[in-house]
Design an enzyme around this catalytic site. Structure first.
Site, PDB file in Angstrom:
ATOM      1  N   ARG A 194      67.176  26.086  37.223  1.00 47.50           N
ATOM      2  CA  ARG A 194      66.007  25.618  36.466  1.00 47.50           C
ATOM      3  C   ARG A 194      66.345  25.199  35.051  1.00 47.50           C
ATOM      4  O   ARG A 194      65.748  24.274  34.500  1.00 47.50           O
ATOM      5  CB  ARG A 194      64.896  26.671  36.497  1.00 47.50           C
ATOM      6  CG  ARG A 194      65.324  28.037  36.011  1.00 47.50           C
ATOM      7  CD  ARG A 194      64.176  29.017  36.092  1.00 47.50           C
ATOM      8  NE  ARG A 194      64.609  30.359  35.736  1.00 47.50           N
ATOM      9  CZ  ARG A 194      63.782  31.318  35.358  1.00 47.50           C
ATOM     10  NH1 ARG A 194      62.489  31.086  35.308  1.00 47.50           N
ATOM     11  NH2 ARG A 194      64.242  32.517  35.055  1.00 47.50           N
ATOM     12  N   GLU A 196      47.926  23.318  42.840  1.00 48.38           N
ATOM     13  CA  GLU A 196      49.035  22.490  43.325  1.00 48.38           C
ATOM     14  C   GLU A 196      48.545  21.273  44.104  1.00 48.38           C
ATOM     15  O   GLU A 196      49.168  20.208  44.073  1.00 48.38           O
ATOM     16  CB  GLU A 196      49.974  23.325  44.200  1.00 48.38           C
ATOM     17  CG  GLU A 196      50.743  24.422  43.458  1.00 48.38           C
ATOM     18  CD  GLU A 196      49.910  25.657  43.142  1.00 48.38           C
ATOM     19  OE1 GLU A 196      48.765  25.768  43.660  1.00 48.38           O
ATOM     20  OE2 GLU A 196      50.384  26.514  42.373  1.00 48.38           O
ATOM     21  N   PHE A 199      54.690  27.583  46.654  1.00 51.24           N
ATOM     22  CA  PHE A 199      53.305  27.226  46.340  1.00 51.24           C
ATOM     23  C   PHE A 199      53.074  25.722  46.375  1.00 51.24           C
ATOM     24  O   PHE A 199      51.945  25.267  46.557  1.00 51.24           O
ATOM     25  CB  PHE A 199      52.886  27.855  45.013  1.00 51.24           C
ATOM     26  CG  PHE A 199      53.143  29.336  45.008  1.00 51.24           C
ATOM     27  CD1 PHE A 199      52.746  30.117  46.099  1.00 51.24           C
ATOM     28  CD2 PHE A 199      53.835  29.953  43.994  1.00 51.24           C
ATOM     29  CE1 PHE A 199      53.015  31.477  46.143  1.00 51.24           C
ATOM     30  CE2 PHE A 199      54.107  31.313  44.027  1.00 51.24           C
ATOM     31  CZ  PHE A 199      53.694  32.077  45.109  1.00 51.24           C
ATOM     32  N   ASP A 227      60.133  38.658  43.135  1.00 53.58           N
ATOM     33  CA  ASP A 227      58.743  38.440  43.550  1.00 53.58           C
ATOM     34  C   ASP A 227      58.501  38.638  45.045  1.00 53.58           C
ATOM     35  O   ASP A 227      57.345  38.701  45.487  1.00 53.58           O
ATOM     36  CB  ASP A 227      58.284  37.041  43.133  1.00 53.58           C
ATOM     37  CG  ASP A 227      57.808  37.011  41.690  1.00 53.58           C
ATOM     38  OD1 ASP A 227      57.089  37.943  41.295  1.00 53.58           O
ATOM     39  OD2 ASP A 227      58.149  36.059  40.968  1.00 53.58           O
TER      40      ASP A 227
END
Lengths: 218, 305
Positions: free
Chosen positions: B6, B54, B79, B112
């Site tokens: 990222r 989204e 997502f 997560d």
């Protein structure tokens, strides 16, 4: 062509295909007529309730953008598609899946703003389509970003696929909902002249998106 | 060396944003996680926030593309998949110039857990007509491949992890749709992408010690698949092994097996997952649990070769 004339055309076009979405095209005719006649060169029209494609095609024919032959090729394998697709005259985005057109309109509006371009984006929505959550996501996005060149028109015909709208899922108070989401709301009877007047009226309002709720009263 | 997908993405986006005035970035309130926040700081007027939505984000990007922009949509991969139907019906069907570049794919969001870990996205994207699917191997691959996809006209899904990018390349020249041959080998061929490319090189080293000569390909473009390189490299070997941080169904393993079964029947061993993930304080412990560490993979390969 008169409103009655358009209706006759629509029925002729749909009789060979078991009156495919005839009702929702009938109630949409006046809306499409008012919008396409009002539309300027820089404006974009999105038929978010894509199943009213027959009404759109009838108006394209009246404007000389589709031939009679093309009109009667509706849903034939190489003919006009049953739901609008990108690439047809005045169709910038395909539809058929409900709830997406308002978001697309916002995207076009944001791009126009970045580029300093004018032009409005008209989005034709169904009342049943308001069940889709994405409509309200997009309603928030439009008001948050102050997209005052977005003009939605709701075809409030009180019917959706399997029954009366209020029996399937309660919609009212529709106007209050849009207002609560930060939109300017105008309610009119679903007649071409009334819608046309409403379109002119909302153009003067700046700073927020606008929705015209066209109520079917026949 | 371990870097961050990222971080590489966030920085590359700013650099390419300098060059490309039409580049716009959309966010669904995860900019500090996806690192598109760097783009927002550099070009606030070209950054669009839509909130946690989204589906709205993908369709808004479609509108931006229709109006001539090059929209980059980023989110957590898991997502972004809730907008699959918007991707299918508007972005892919209308062949729009929308770039979907999620982070946190695979097991990379280890903390997560299963809700956030995305092991199905390549399959879901690969099945769509018009869609190009790209899975960069490491941090240095991100910018050249990002440039390639931005210069391509049409919809693209480029899948990134969060951090834990194991270094493969120094300064790679990568071409979209062209596999990168990292090692030649006569006994088996390993076709990998994403973080599994670095793992594949370790596997090949270990196999070498055990007398098995393994070729390694970085198949960063899953679709369109570089069949020529695949078939050329696979011709001489007995077994083809695919490695991906994704389900063995429908992703790279599926793509390779489809091509080979039609054009060069060959034993194929697909390494990947077939379950949901789970939370783990440590990323590599998670890979170990799902059989994706080099030791586990070497054992599996020895069992079939």
């Amino acid at each position: 062509m008169s409103e009655v004339g358009s209706m006759v055309k629509l029925r002729e076009m749909l009789s060979p295909v078991s009156n495919f979405h005839l009702d929702s095209s009938e109630t949409c005719l006046g809306i499409v007529a008012a919008v396409l006649r009002r539309k300027g060169k820089e404006d974009v029209v999105i038929l978010s309730k894509g199943h009213s494609a027959p009404a759109f095609y009838v108006m394209l024919h009246e404007l000389g953008l589709l031939s009679e032959e093309e009109l009667y090729s509706f849903a034939d394998i190489d003919g006009l598609p049953s739901h609008v697709i990108r690439g047809l005259p005045l169709i910038e985005v395909s539809s058929g899946s409900l709830g997406q057109g308002l978001s697309v309109a916002n995207g076009i509006a944001l791009a126009k703003r970045m580029d300093g371009e004018g032009g409005r984006i008209y989005v034709i929505l169904g009342d049943g389509e308001l069940d889709e959550g994405q409509i309200w996501e997009a309603a928030m996005t439009a008001s948050h970003h102050g997209l005052d060149n977005v003009i939605a028109i709701v075809d409030r015909n009180y019917f959706q696929l399997t029954g009366k709208t209020e029996e399937i899922l309660n919609k009212e108070p529709i106007a209050d909902k849009w207002r609560a989401f930060g939109w300017e709301v105008v309610e009119v009877p679903n007649r071409e002249g009334e819608i046309e007047r409403a379109l002119r009226e909302v153009e003067k309002i700046r700073g927020k998106p606008k929705v015209i709720i066209a109520r079917w009263e026949r | 060396m371990i870097e961050s997908f990222r971080e590489a993405f966030g920085r590359a986006l700013v650099e390419l944003g300098e060059e490309m005035g039409n580049l716009v970035v959309l966010d669904a309130d995860v900019k500090s996680s996806t690192k598109t926040i760097y783009f927002e700081r550099a070009f606030p007027e070209r950054f669009i926030q839509v909130g946690i939505s989204e589906q709205d984000m993908v369709s808004t990007a479609a509108g931006l593309a229709i109006a001539g922009k090059i929209p980059v949509v980023s989110a957590f991969a898991a997502f972004l998949m809730r907008a699959w139907e918007q991707i299918r019906n508007t972005v892919a069907r209308d062949n729009l110039n929308v770039k979907l570049v999620p982070t946190h794919s695979g097991f990379s969001d280890h903390m997560d857990g299963s809700s956030h870990q995305c092991l199905e996205d390549v399959a879901l994207m690969r099945v769509l007509p018009n869609m190009t699917v790209v899975v960069p191997a490491d941090a240095p691959s991100v910018k050249p491949l990002l440039r390639e996809i931005l210069e391509l006209e049409g919809p693209v899904y480029m899948r990134l992890g969060r951090d834990h990018a194991l270094r493969v390349y120094e300064d790679p020249e990568l071409e979209l749709g062209r596999a990168s041959v990292l090692r030649e080998g006569d006994d088996v061929l390993i076709v990998a992408n994403g973080v599994m490319v670095a793992m594949a090189l370790k596997v090949a080293d270990e196999l070498k010690r055990r007398g098995i000569d393994a070729g390694v390909i970085d198949m960063h473009t899953v679709k369109p698949l570089d069949e020529r390189t695949l078939l050329g490299m696979a011709r001489g070997v007995g077994t083809v092994i695919t490695m991906e941080e994704h389900s063995v169904y429908g992703g790279l393993g599926g793509a390779v097996a489809e091509v080979l079964s039609e054009k060069l029947p060959k034993k194929v061993l697909r390494i990947g997952t077939s379950e949901f993930g789970r939370s783990s304080r440590d990323y590599f412990a998670l890979l170990e649990r799902y059989g994706l560490t080099h030791e586990r993979i070497v054992r599996k390969i020895e069992g079939v070769v």
